[in-house]
Scaffold this motif. Structure first.
Motif, mmCIF file in Angstrom:
data_model
loop_
_atom_site.group_PDB
_atom_site.id
_atom_site.type_symbol
_atom_site.label_atom_id
_atom_site.label_comp_id
_atom_site.label_asym_id
_atom_site.label_seq_id
_atom_site.Cartn_x
_atom_site.Cartn_y
_atom_site.Cartn_z
ATOM 1 N N LYS A 133 0.834 -1.198 0.000
ATOM 2 C CA LYS A 133 0.000 0.000 0.000
ATOM 3 C C LYS A 133 0.869 1.248 0.000
ATOM 4 O O LYS A 133 2.016 1.226 0.443
ATOM 5 C CB LYS A 133 -0.937 0.003 1.208
ATOM 6 C CG LYS A 133 -1.984 -1.103 1.158
ATOM 7 C CD LYS A 133 -2.998 -0.957 2.259
ATOM 8 C CE LYS A 133 -4.035 -2.082 2.199
ATOM 9 N NZ LYS A 133 -4.800 -2.042 0.950
ATOM 10 N N ARG A 134 0.292 2.327 -0.482
ATOM 11 C CA ARG A 134 1.022 3.587 -0.609
ATOM 12 C C ARG A 134 1.015 4.366 0.711
ATOM 13 O O ARG A 134 0.139 4.147 1.565
ATOM 14 C CB ARG A 134 0.428 4.418 -1.747
ATOM 15 C CG ARG A 134 0.652 3.767 -3.106
ATOM 16 C CD ARG A 134 0.009 4.520 -4.231
ATOM 17 N NE ARG A 134 0.268 3.866 -5.511
ATOM 18 C CZ ARG A 134 1.263 4.165 -6.327
ATOM 19 N NH1 ARG A 134 2.108 5.139 -5.999
ATOM 20 N NH2 ARG A 134 1.437 3.525 -7.465
ATOM 21 N N PRO A 135 1.966 5.303 0.873
ATOM 22 C CA PRO A 135 2.076 6.002 2.162
ATOM 23 C C PRO A 135 0.833 6.780 2.553
ATOM 24 O O PRO A 135 0.479 6.832 3.740
ATOM 25 C CB PRO A 135 3.292 6.919 1.973
ATOM 26 C CG PRO A 135 3.534 6.967 0.501
ATOM 27 C CD PRO A 135 3.056 5.673 -0.048
ATOM 28 N N PHE A 136 0.145 7.403 1.587
ATOM 29 C CA PHE A 136 -1.023 8.193 1.961
ATOM 30 C C PHE A 136 -2.141 7.316 2.527
ATOM 31 O O PHE A 136 -3.004 7.804 3.261
ATOM 32 C CB PHE A 136 -1.522 9.024 0.778
ATOM 33 C CG PHE A 136 -2.058 8.236 -0.395
ATOM 34 C CD1 PHE A 136 -3.352 7.731 -0.388
ATOM 35 C CD2 PHE A 136 -1.266 8.013 -1.512
ATOM 36 C CE1 PHE A 136 -3.849 7.012 -1.466
ATOM 37 C CE2 PHE A 136 -1.753 7.287 -2.602
ATOM 38 C CZ PHE A 136 -3.048 6.774 -2.571
ATOM 39 N N GLN A 137 -2.118 6.021 2.201
ATOM 40 C CA GLN A 137 -3.103 5.111 2.770
ATOM 41 C C GLN A 137 -2.813 4.827 4.244
ATOM 42 O O GLN A 137 -3.688 4.355 4.966
ATOM 43 C CB GLN A 137 -3.121 3.804 1.983
ATOM 44 C CG GLN A 137 -3.613 3.965 0.545
ATOM 45 C CD GLN A 137 -3.513 2.688 -0.253
ATOM 46 O OE1 GLN A 137 -2.469 2.366 -0.814
ATOM 47 N NE2 GLN A 137 -4.592 1.934 -0.292
ATOM 48 N N SER A 138 -1.595 5.153 4.663
ATOM 49 C CA SER A 138 -1.197 4.944 6.054
ATOM 50 C C SER A 138 -1.180 6.240 6.855
ATOM 51 O O SER A 138 -1.709 6.308 7.961
ATOM 52 C CB SER A 138 0.188 4.290 6.100
ATOM 53 O OG SER A 138 0.681 4.225 7.411
#
Length: 533
Positions: A191-196
């Motif tokens: 998953k991409r950072p903005f999802q975290s």
């Protein structure tokens, strides 16, 4: 039959034909020429063929132009994407295998993941800066925009018309570089950072599409790094600039909050691996040679770059990581009464000293509670600590009385404020904030800790020192609540502070954490804080 075998047959046939033209023993060459192609290859090192091979090694085989791409014949790479790139040089099975070549992405709880998260956090402060704008621009992959991204580093504008083989070379390599990451992407499904982290991204409208495209490794990074390596080979006199731009292009993925640091590192690795593999392809090499000749001609003719090179340089100077330290102001924002008075006074100051600052979105009127240098990586903890303190106070019930003007001398000028009388609740709020934020603070910072503009990058040393000593020298019994209203010459201010001041009361309307700018202004809002209701 593979391409390399076919090439050997072609070279052999042509070498035989060439030797027949220069040798006076036609019967020998006629007999050899009658041997079928496959046996010729199989008996390549026979006694008769040794002489042919020697001739080939000395004289070369054929015209290198024979291997070049026939322009206009290569199909478009996934035309439904609208990128304008062409199908690559390599067959899918010839691509470097990212799943076999790179390690798995960082695992939960690992030091590598902690580093990814820290780097991501440190880029957030670059939003609303030219570096974030460049990161957004670097997201666009359509040709010729992608090629234009390197025009300043190349110091030359490349188009399909002025350098058809160079344009073709990048258009075809593009596809090979882009596909090199997908074996690992599809397997690991990171998953991409903005999802975290939930922080903004460069293209919010692309959020859904990005969520469907795995993060590790970064395809943009493979493209940018690989293209920079190819261009550096074509233009060795600009190699440093091109490699630096390629590096920055990959770092843009982190600044945009689209990729983790490790995504980018291993994306670059796959870009380099693909370029190495391309150098084993004869068509790529022939196109590369043609591209070098085209570039030399463009340089000789003085072809200018197509990008805004001054703006790009300004953006790149900011790097891809914000300062490890951020100068913050935890503040209260005024109600309509105080805001109206501050704006009226500021307008008069601008008439007297037009070079001063206007109270606007980047110079927000405010009442400082504390100013500190905090670790950029700990900003989220600072916000949480401040919210916890504010939840214990009914800030909107505070009644403050403004009673006079004051100013801080700055050379021939003065930084002027409306001052208010401190009340016990306000002093207690300040005291608790100091204690809550203390674990995340540093003693001092540099200009990099502040919000600056390309035109005004260096923060006045007086301000840097002022923030360093704010807590011991301007809090508690030394606390003077005030709202800065502008700059003006000292003679004007000396007269202003002697004139009668009509006191008035006001109440805070909201609270926030800002990054400080020049003159101690609240230059950029980092976080809106929660007030007790």
């Amino acid at each position: 039959m593979r391409k390399s075998t076919k090439q050997a047959e072609n070279c052999l046939t042509k070498s035989i034909d060439d030797l027949q033209k220069v040798d006076n023993r036609p019967n020998v060459w006629r007999r050899v020429d009658q041997i079928p192609i496959a046996p010729r290859v199989q008996t390549f090192f026979s006694a008769v063929m040794v002489s042919i091979l020697a001739f080939f090694l000395v004289t070369g085989c054929g015209n290198p132009q024979d291997e070049r791409t026939k322009l206009g014949t290569v199909p478009e790479f996934h035309p439904e994407l609208g990128l304008g790139a062409l199908e690559g040089y390599l067959d899918p099975e010839e691509l470097p295998n990212s799943l076999a070549l790179i390690p798995p992405p960082p695992s939960p709880g690992s030091a590598a993941l902690a580093h990814d998260e820290e780097v991501a956090q440190n880029t957030i402060a670059l939003q609303s800066t030219p570096r974030f704008e460049l990161a957004s621009a670097d997201f666009e992959l359509k040709l010729p925009i992608f090629i234009d991204d390197f025009s300043c580093a190349l110091n030359t504008g490349i188009t399909k018309e002025n350098a058809p083989y160079l344009y073709n070379l990048i258009s075809r390599s593009f596809s090979d570089l882009a596909l090199s990451t997908y074996a690992a992407k599809n397997y690991y499904q990171r998953k991409r950072p903005f999802q975290s982290n939930g922080a903004p991204i460069a293209f919010p409208e692309m959020k859904s599409a990005l969520e469907k495209d795995p993060s590790y490794p970064s395809g943009h990074s493979a493209l940018g790094w690989g293209t920079a390596l190819i261009l550096a080979e074509i233009a060795p006199d600009r190699a440093d600039q091109l490699i630096a731009r390629g590096l920055a292009y990959t770092e843009s993925r982190i600044v945009a909050n689209h990729h983790w640091y490790s995504d980018v590192v291993w994306g670059r690795f796959m870009g380099a691996a693909t370029v190495a593999r391309l150098h084993g392809d004869p068509t790529f090499l022939a196109d590369l040679k043609a591209a070098k000749a085209e570039y030399a001609a463009l340089r000789a003719n003085g072809a200018a770059p197509t990008g805004d090179c001054e703006w790009e340089a300004t953006a790149l100077e900011l790097g891809f990581q914000a300062s490890e330290v951020t100068a913050i102001d935890i503040l209260l924002e005024p109600d309509a009464t105080l805001l109206k008075k501050a704006e009226a006074i500021n307008a008069e100051f601008i008439k007297v000293y037009p070079q001063g600052f206007t109270l606007d979105a980047s110079h927000r009127p405010h009442i400082t509670l504390i100013q500190r240098y905090v670790r950029t990586a700990d900003l989220e903890k600072v916000y949480e600590a401040a919210n916890n303190v504010l939840s214990q106070f009914d800030v909107r019930s505070f009644e403050l009385e403004a009673f006079e003007y004051g100013y801080v001398p700055m050379g021939e000028l003065g930084l002027t404020a409306i001052t208010a009388k401190p009340i016990a609740e306000l002093v207690k709020l300040q005291e608790d904030l100091i204690e809550a934020v203390a674990p995340y603070t540093e003693e001092t910072g540099t200009s990099a800790a502040f919000f600056t503009t390309p035109e005004d990058r260096i923060i006045d040393p007086v301000l840097i020192h002022y923030v360093s000593v704010f807590v011991p020298e301007h809090t508690g019994e030394h606390f003077v609540p005030h709202l800065t209203v502008g700059l003006a010459p000292k003679p004007y201010l000396d007269k202003l502070v002697t004139e009668p001041f009509e006191p008035f009361t006001f109440t805070p309307a909201s609270a926030a954490v800002y990054q400080l700018g020049q003159f101690g202004t609240a230059a950029r809002k980092l976080k809106e804080l929660e007030l007790k209701r």
